[in-house]
Design an enzyme around this catalytic site. Structure first.
Site, short mmCIF file in Angstrom:
data_model
loop_
_atom_site.label_atom_id
_atom_site.label_comp_id
_atom_site.label_asym_id
_atom_site.label_seq_id
_atom_site.Cartn_x
_atom_site.Cartn_y
_atom_site.Cartn_z
CD1 TRP A 181 -1.49 2.39 -2.32
CD2 TRP A 181 -0.82 2.73 -4.43
NE1 TRP A 181 -1.65 1.21 -2.99
CE2 TRP A 181 -1.24 1.38 -4.29
CE3 TRP A 181 -0.36 3.15 -5.66
CZ2 TRP A 181 -1.22 0.47 -5.35
CZ3 TRP A 181 -0.33 2.24 -6.71
CH2 TRP A 181 -0.75 0.91 -6.55
CG ASP B 23 -2.49 -2.31 -8.15
OD1 ASP B 23 -1.47 -2.35 -7.43
OD2 ASP B 23 -3.61 -1.98 -7.73
NE ARG C 260 0.65 6.42 -7.70
CZ ARG C 260 -0.67 6.23 -7.78
NH1 ARG C 260 -1.17 5.53 -8.79
NH2 ARG C 260 -1.48 6.70 -6.84
CD GLU D 58 -2.50 -1.85 0.43
OE1 GLU D 58 -2.63 -1.20 -0.62
OE2 GLU D 58 -3.06 -2.94 0.61
N GLY E 83 -11.08 3.69 -19.85
CA GLY E 83 -12.47 4.06 -19.98
C GLY E 83 -12.87 4.51 -21.37
CG ASP F 41 -4.71 -8.31 0.41
OD1 ASP F 41 -4.55 -7.88 -0.75
OD2 ASP F 41 -3.79 -8.83 1.07
#
Length: 506
Positions: free
Chosen positions: A366, A314, A221, A175, A238, A431
């Protein structure tokens, strides 16, 4: 320089349900992301391309990619995909899916049947990727007991050494979670660099930053570039021409529609058109290369020296969530050098001097709000309490159950202690809190946390009662259910006394 970082992770799913949450999640990601991405990286490596990206693979995912049960299940899943393609009424859909399933079966049977370690090691040995490691079972590290946090990290790095023949010097912290002081634990474990999210560095991600006086470098990032691909509200996947993730044929489970529009109901989605999708891929490759070039120029001018841009995602985004993602990624990795943009790994960035002044890094992640609310907020207060109670009971039982190591006698391995730690680490995986906070299969997540917590407490309780044989029997039974990380060794958990002594010395 541009660095691409991929974070590959799924929680332990083997023998914990199949559908809609469970092993199906693993097999979909394996077929959609891990097979095409490793195949793509192998192609680029065969061309002599090196240092393409930094690839994080969590120990718990790596364990599943090598697990005999998962390998068998994956083979059956791919065969079932092929059968479902035969059953599709739409001829074009049937042909397209049958071709894809056959190619995936061939790739799996040729390269994966003995596990994922051989596939990954080939990429590491050819220097196509830098391998990023991480702690066992993907815990939210800032909330962990320091002894258990240290153990989880060192065991995770050792797990990577055993699977791939190399001990990572870089990690993707689960994370991207950080708390002050963790940099010293990283340094002790031999970690030289790790990932944080951009806001942790106050948006100044143009260079890596040593954390305080540790020498361990935090890379951030770059959100302006990363969000062009994937963001909470927008991004390439999208686009109207891409295959829609949420719409599928109810008879076969195959996905036959394109996005069409963000507000279009599934029943009204247009059929998928590969040619239209291919045109969108090319458009978005050019857009991304332009965005990287512009960002590099802006940041280099701002800081007065060559800048670094890090885009991080990811791994499962590419292929599983975004069907066209692997094709887009391969074209990007070819197009960036052709446009004169230097690409490299995080280790390249560190050793080539893309490092600035030290930073006083503060608490961050994040997740939503870039703080800890997803894993420590009111919505998951029960899980935070459960985790604390389980860890306390586990460490207390293990400390009491350790054999004598004085007088020159070695401490013998204790499988009961090993299983207590194994179940504890599974119980506190990040998770479960994430899935509850995001209301994504929250019931399954809570059930999983409580199953492993119960296992840990049941064994620890027998130990505390002096019921050694009963504890060993319970440990063996739970190990048959979840026997991942066979090299996990509780003797490497530092004793409370030694940890406190070293802490005072420091």
């Amino acid at each position: 320089m541009f660095s691409l970082v991929l974070h590959s992770h799924l929680p332990w799913l083997a023998n914990h349900g199949r559908w809609p949450v469970g092993e199906e999640w693993l097999y979909q990601s394996w077929a959609g992301s891990y097979l095409p991405l490793t195949s793509m990286l192998s192609r680029l490596a065969d061309e002599g391309r090196t240092n393409l990206l930094s690839l994080g693979i969590t120990p718990v995912l790596a364990a599943q990619l090598d697990d005999p049960h998962c390998l068998s299940g994956m083979h059956h899943w791919l065969g079932n995909w092929q059968l479902r393609a035969h059953e599709a009424q739409n001829r074009e859909l049937s042909t397209r899916e049958h071709r894809s399933a056959s190619a995936a079966l061939h790739e799996f049977e040729t390269h994966w049947r003995h596990g994922g370690s051989g596939v990954i090691r080939t990429l590491v040995d050819s220097r196509a990727v830098e391998l990023l490691g991480g702690p066992l079972a993907h815990p939210f590290q800032p909330l962990m007991d320091p002894r258990l946090r240290q153990f989880s990290l060192t065991e995770g790095l050792s797990d990577a050494q055993g699977r791939w023949g190399t001990r990572p010097c870089g990690i993707w912290a689960p994370e991207c979670a950080y708390a002050p002081g963790m940099e010293n634990e990283y340094a002790t474990a031999g970690v030289t660099h790790f990932m944080v999210d951009g806001p942790a560095l106050r948006g100044d991600t143009s260079l890596g930053r040593p954390v305080r006086d540790s020498g361990v470098v935090a890379f951030g990032r770059d959100l302006s570039v990363s969000y062009r691909v994937w963001s909470p509200k927008s991004g390439y996947p999208g686009h109207a021409a891409y295959r829609d993730f949420h719409t599928y044929d109810h008879d076969t489970g195959l996905k036959h529609a394109r996005v069409t529009g963000r507000t279009v109901d599934s029943a009204d989605k247009a059929p998928y058109d590969p040619a239209a999708a291919a045109a969108a891929i090319d458009k978005h490759v050019l857009d991304f290369v332009d965005a990287v070039r512009m960002r590099l120029r802006e940041e280099s001018a701002r800081i007065g020296r060559p800048a670094l841009v890090v885009a991080a995602f990811d791994t499962e985004l590419f292929g599983h969530w975004w069907f066209e993602g692997p094709q887009w990624l391969e074209k990007v990795l070819r197009a960036l050098p052709e446009a004169g943009i230097d690409i490299g790994t995080l280790e390249d960035a560190r050793t080539r001097g893309y490092v600035g002044a030290p930073t006083q890094l503060e608490e961050s992640s994040w997740g939503s709000g870039k703080d800890w609310r997803v894993w420590a907020g009111e919505q998951v207060h029960d899980l935070v309490t459960l985790n604390s109670e389980v860890v306390l009971a586990a460490l207390d039982a293990i400390d009491k159950n350790r054999g004598p190591s004085g007088g020159g006698q070695p401490e013998l391995r204790n499988r009961t202690n090993d299983q207590i730690l194994r179940e504890t680490l599974m119980a506190i995986a990040s998770d479960w809190a994430f899935m509850v906070s995001k209301d994504s299969a929250a019931g399954y997540a809570r059930e999983r946390a409580h199953i492993h917590a119960h296992a840990s407490r049941e064994i620890a309780d027998a130990v505390s009662r002096g019921q050694g044989e009963r504890a060993a029997e319970l440990a063996a039974q739970w190990n048959r259910a979840d026997g991942l990380f066979p090299s996990l060794d509780a003797r490497r958990l530092r004793t409370e006394r030694s940890y406190c002594r070293d802490g005072e010395t420091e």
